[in-house]
Design a protein around this motif. Structure first.
Motif, PDB file in Angstrom:
ATOM      1  N   MET A   1      -6.204  -4.984   7.823  1.00  0.00           N
ATOM      2  CA  MET A   1      -5.897  -3.587   8.115  1.00  0.00           C
ATOM      3  C   MET A   1      -7.057  -2.770   7.479  1.00  0.00           C
ATOM      4  O   MET A   1      -7.081  -2.721   6.303  1.00  0.00           O
ATOM      5  CB  MET A   1      -4.625  -3.336   7.988  1.00  0.00           C
ATOM      6  N   GLU A   2      -7.921  -2.007   8.278  1.00  0.00           N
ATOM      7  CA  GLU A   2      -8.774  -1.240   7.771  1.00  0.00           C
ATOM      8  C   GLU A   2      -8.413   0.051   7.122  1.00  0.00           C
ATOM      9  O   GLU A   2      -8.681   0.657   6.227  1.00  0.00           O
ATOM     10  CB  GLU A   2      -9.915  -0.889   8.742  1.00  0.00           C
ATOM     11  N   SER A   3      -7.743   0.686   8.099  1.00  0.00           N
ATOM     12  CA  SER A   3      -6.992   2.046   7.747  1.00  0.00           C
ATOM     13  C   SER A   3      -5.711   2.172   8.295  1.00  0.00           C
ATOM     14  O   SER A   3      -5.248   1.632   9.315  1.00  0.00           O
ATOM     15  CB  SER A   3      -8.005   3.202   8.141  1.00  0.00           C
ATOM     16  N   ILE A   4      -4.716   3.194   7.936  1.00  0.00           N
ATOM     17  CA  ILE A   4      -3.531   3.531   8.450  1.00  0.00           C
ATOM     18  C   ILE A   4      -3.288   5.019   8.489  1.00  0.00           C
ATOM     19  O   ILE A   4      -3.687   5.490   7.554  1.00  0.00           O
ATOM     20  CB  ILE A   4      -2.536   2.699   7.574  1.00  0.00           C
ATOM     21  N   ARG A   5      -2.337   5.482   9.247  1.00  0.00           N
ATOM     22  CA  ARG A   5      -1.834   7.014   9.119  1.00  0.00           C
ATOM     23  C   ARG A   5      -1.183   7.226   7.859  1.00  0.00           C
ATOM     24  O   ARG A   5      -0.439   6.392   7.401  1.00  0.00           O
ATOM     25  CB  ARG A   5      -1.045   7.147  10.056  1.00  0.00           C
ATOM     26  N   LYS A  45      -7.839   4.786   3.591  1.00  0.00           N
ATOM     27  CA  LYS A  45      -8.434   3.668   3.639  1.00  0.00           C
ATOM     28  C   LYS A  45      -8.323   3.040   1.858  1.00  0.00           C
ATOM     29  O   LYS A  45      -7.946   3.731   1.305  1.00  0.00           O
ATOM     30  CB  LYS A  45      -9.952   3.980   3.883  1.00  0.00           C
ATOM     31  N   LYS A  46      -8.738   1.908   1.921  1.00  0.00           N
ATOM     32  CA  LYS A  46      -8.812   1.252   0.384  1.00  0.00           C
ATOM     33  C   LYS A  46      -9.441   1.900  -0.456  1.00  0.00           C
ATOM     34  O   LYS A  46     -10.633   2.691  -0.143  1.00  0.00           O
ATOM     35  CB  LYS A  46      -9.347  -0.243   0.429  1.00  0.00           C
ATOM     36  N   GLY A  47      -9.000   2.270  -1.582  1.00  0.00           N
ATOM     37  CA  GLY A  47      -9.610   3.114  -2.720  1.00  0.00           C
ATOM     38  C   GLY A  47      -9.377   4.524  -2.658  1.00  0.00           C
ATOM     39  O   GLY A  47      -9.768   5.381  -3.679  1.00  0.00           O
ATOM     40  N   ASP A  48      -9.025   5.331  -1.560  1.00  0.00           N
ATOM     41  CA  ASP A  48      -8.297   6.585  -1.583  1.00  0.00           C
ATOM     42  C   ASP A  48      -7.418   6.898  -2.633  1.00  0.00           C
ATOM     43  O   ASP A  48      -6.550   6.048  -2.910  1.00  0.00           O
ATOM     44  CB  ASP A  48      -8.014   6.972  -0.138  1.00  0.00           C
ATOM     45  N   THR A  49      -7.614   8.086  -3.256  1.00  0.00           N
ATOM     46  CA  THR A  49      -6.370   8.523  -3.941  1.00  0.00           C
ATOM     47  C   THR A  49      -5.655   9.681  -3.382  1.00  0.00           C
ATOM     48  O   THR A  49      -6.103  10.592  -2.569  1.00  0.00           O
ATOM     49  CB  THR A  49      -7.122   9.378  -5.165  1.00  0.00           C
ATOM     50  N   ILE A  50      -4.328   9.503  -3.473  1.00  0.00           N
ATOM     51  CA  ILE A  50      -3.371  10.213  -2.768  1.00  0.00           C
ATOM     52  C   ILE A  50      -2.663  10.913  -3.584  1.00  0.00           C
ATOM     53  O   ILE A  50      -1.984  10.380  -4.997  1.00  0.00           O
ATOM     54  CB  ILE A  50      -2.326   9.261  -1.860  1.00  0.00           C
ATOM     55  N   ALA A  51      -2.288  12.288  -3.461  1.00  0.00           N
ATOM     56  CA  ALA A  51      -1.599  13.149  -4.337  1.00  0.00           C
ATOM     57  C   ALA A  51      -0.397  13.788  -3.400  1.00  0.00           C
ATOM     58  O   ALA A  51      -0.645  14.201  -2.490  1.00  0.00           O
ATOM     59  CB  ALA A  51      -2.525  14.399  -4.907  1.00  0.00           C
ATOM     60  N   VAL A  52       0.917  13.782  -3.916  1.00  0.00           N
ATOM     61  CA  VAL A  52       1.937  13.732  -3.306  1.00  0.00           C
ATOM     62  C   VAL A  52       2.794  14.857  -4.220  1.00  0.00           C
ATOM     63  O   VAL A  52       3.213  14.572  -5.320  1.00  0.00           O
ATOM     64  CB  VAL A  52       2.806  12.758  -2.745  1.00  0.00           C
ATOM     65  N   SER A  60       0.531  10.944  -7.875  1.00  0.00           N
ATOM     66  CA  SER A  60      -0.595  10.203  -7.551  1.00  0.00           C
ATOM     67  C   SER A  60      -0.683   8.898  -7.339  1.00  0.00           C
ATOM     68  O   SER A  60      -0.094   7.967  -8.171  1.00  0.00           O
ATOM     69  CB  SER A  60      -1.513  10.672  -8.626  1.00  0.00           C
ATOM     70  N   TYR A  61      -1.265   8.149  -6.450  1.00  0.00           N
ATOM     71  CA  TYR A  61      -1.496   6.996  -6.238  1.00  0.00           C
ATOM     72  C   TYR A  61      -3.112   6.521  -5.786  1.00  0.00           C
ATOM     73  O   TYR A  61      -3.788   7.333  -5.103  1.00  0.00           O
ATOM     74  CB  TYR A  61      -0.703   6.579  -4.916  1.00  0.00           C
ATOM     75  N   ILE A  62      -3.250   5.277  -5.779  1.00  0.00           N
ATOM     76  CA  ILE A  62      -4.600   4.943  -5.453  1.00  0.00           C
ATOM     77  C   ILE A  62      -4.083   3.704  -4.585  1.00  0.00           C
ATOM     78  O   ILE A  62      -3.439   2.850  -4.641  1.00  0.00           O
ATOM     79  CB  ILE A  62      -5.366   4.224  -6.529  1.00  0.00           C
ATOM     80  N   VAL A  63      -4.949   3.925  -3.303  1.00  0.00           N
ATOM     81  CA  VAL A  63      -4.583   2.776  -2.291  1.00  0.00           C
ATOM     82  C   VAL A  63      -5.304   1.609  -2.481  1.00  0.00           C
ATOM     83  O   VAL A  63      -6.496   1.415  -2.726  1.00  0.00           O
ATOM     84  CB  VAL A  63      -5.086   3.091  -1.022  1.00  0.00           C
ATOM     85  N   VAL A  64      -4.470   0.600  -2.911  1.00  0.00           N
ATOM     86  CA  VAL A  64      -5.206  -1.083  -2.771  1.00  0.00           C
ATOM     87  C   VAL A  64      -5.376  -1.546  -1.771  1.00  0.00           C
ATOM     88  O   VAL A  64      -6.427  -2.099  -1.381  1.00  0.00           O
ATOM     89  CB  VAL A  64      -3.947  -1.832  -3.916  1.00  0.00           C
ATOM     90  N   GLU A  65      -4.293  -1.411  -0.800  1.00  0.00           N
ATOM     91  CA  GLU A  65      -4.539  -2.307   0.677  1.00  0.00           C
ATOM     92  C   GLU A  65      -3.868  -1.303   1.713  1.00  0.00           C
ATOM     93  O   GLU A  65      -2.324  -1.047   1.365  1.00  0.00           O
ATOM     94  CB  GLU A  65      -4.088  -3.585   0.415  1.00  0.00           C
ATOM     95  N   LYS A  74       9.684  -4.358  -4.882  1.00  0.00           N
ATOM     96  CA  LYS A  74       8.985  -4.987  -6.176  1.00  0.00           C
ATOM     97  C   LYS A  74       7.376  -5.374  -5.366  1.00  0.00           C
ATOM     98  O   LYS A  74       6.708  -5.818  -6.296  1.00  0.00           O
ATOM     99  CB  LYS A  74       9.576  -6.355  -6.001  1.00  0.00           C
ATOM    100  N   LEU A  75       7.325  -5.279  -3.848  1.00  0.00           N
ATOM    101  CA  LEU A  75       6.034  -5.591  -3.448  1.00  0.00           C
ATOM    102  C   LEU A  75       5.177  -4.249  -3.531  1.00  0.00           C
ATOM    103  O   LEU A  75       3.888  -4.243  -2.984  1.00  0.00           O
ATOM    104  CB  LEU A  75       6.233  -6.027  -2.159  1.00  0.00           C
ATOM    105  N   VAL A  76       5.360  -3.220  -3.727  1.00  0.00           N
ATOM    106  CA  VAL A  76       4.793  -1.871  -3.652  1.00  0.00           C
ATOM    107  C   VAL A  76       3.426  -1.865  -4.398  1.00  0.00           C
ATOM    108  O   VAL A  76       2.127  -1.496  -3.848  1.00  0.00           O
ATOM    109  CB  VAL A  76       5.582  -0.688  -3.886  1.00  0.00           C
ATOM    110  N   SER A  77       3.341  -2.540  -5.623  1.00  0.00           N
ATOM    111  CA  SER A  77       2.475  -2.347  -6.413  1.00  0.00           C
ATOM    112  C   SER A  77       0.993  -3.114  -5.933  1.00  0.00           C
ATOM    113  O   SER A  77       0.066  -3.271  -6.088  1.00  0.00           O
ATOM    114  CB  SER A  77       2.727  -2.956  -7.561  1.00  0.00           C
ATOM    115  N   MET A  78       1.479  -4.012  -4.719  1.00  0.00           N
ATOM    116  CA  MET A  78       0.427  -4.963  -4.251  1.00  0.00           C
ATOM    117  C   MET A  78      -0.376  -4.064  -3.262  1.00  0.00           C
ATOM    118  O   MET A  78      -1.784  -4.153  -2.838  1.00  0.00           O
ATOM    119  CB  MET A  78       0.838  -6.033  -3.351  1.00  0.00           C
ATOM    120  N   TYR A  79       0.163  -2.812  -2.996  1.00  0.00           N
ATOM    121  CA  TYR A  79      -0.717  -2.011  -1.713  1.00  0.00           C
ATOM    122  C   TYR A  79      -0.963  -0.576  -2.303  1.00  0.00           C
ATOM    123  O   TYR A  79      -1.835   0.124  -1.794  1.00  0.00           O
ATOM    124  CB  TYR A  79       0.416  -1.800  -0.923  1.00  0.00           C
TER     125      TYR A  79
END
Length: 125
Positions: A1-5, A45-52, A60-65, A74-79
């Motif tokens: 998957m390339e990108s998601i809302r 997309k992969k590599g984007d930085t999200i601030a909430v 703050s989060y960085i998109v892994v996938e 437990k699986l959230v750290s993969m994404y």
């Protein structure tokens, strides 16, 4: 998957309990991608930085996938990688200061001077 809302992604990585909560946060300007405030339809997309911003804390989060299905905790750290500074997380444990003022029963309404003194105590001069 390339990108998601963004609203779907935030729901999938368990930042928000429901997708409508994530969409509402986007509408009210509490979500940004790479420093730009976004609407819920913005693609992440992969590599984007999200601030909430949730309450007083700025997460703050960085998109892994990118992922569109809700994941177990437990699986959230993969994404997504959580890069929230410790100073922001400390705000969660900070005590909430409350001022409890009590007037003697039967003393009536405060005078104008007493009212100003109360306002100065609560809100500062």
């Amino acid at each position: 998957m390339e990108s998601i809302r963004i609203d779907k992604f935030l729901w999938a990585i368990r930042v928000f309990k429901t997708r409508s909560d994530a969409a509402e946060a986007c509408r009210s300007g509490k979500v940004s991608i790479n420093g730009c405030v976004v609407k819920s339809a913005k693609e992440v997309k992969k590599g984007d930085t999200i601030a909430v911003r949730k309450g007083a804390v700025h997460y703050s989060y960085i998109v892994v996938e990118p992922i569109d299905k809700r994941q177990g905790a437990k699986l959230v750290s993969m994404y997504a990688t959580d890069i929230t500074p410790q100073a922001e997380l400390d705000k969660l444990a900070a005590p909430i200061e409350t001022i409890f003022l009590k007037r003697e029963r039967g003393s009536g309404r405060p005078t104008k001077k007493e009212r100003r003194d109360l306002d100065n105590l609560l809100f500062g001069p």
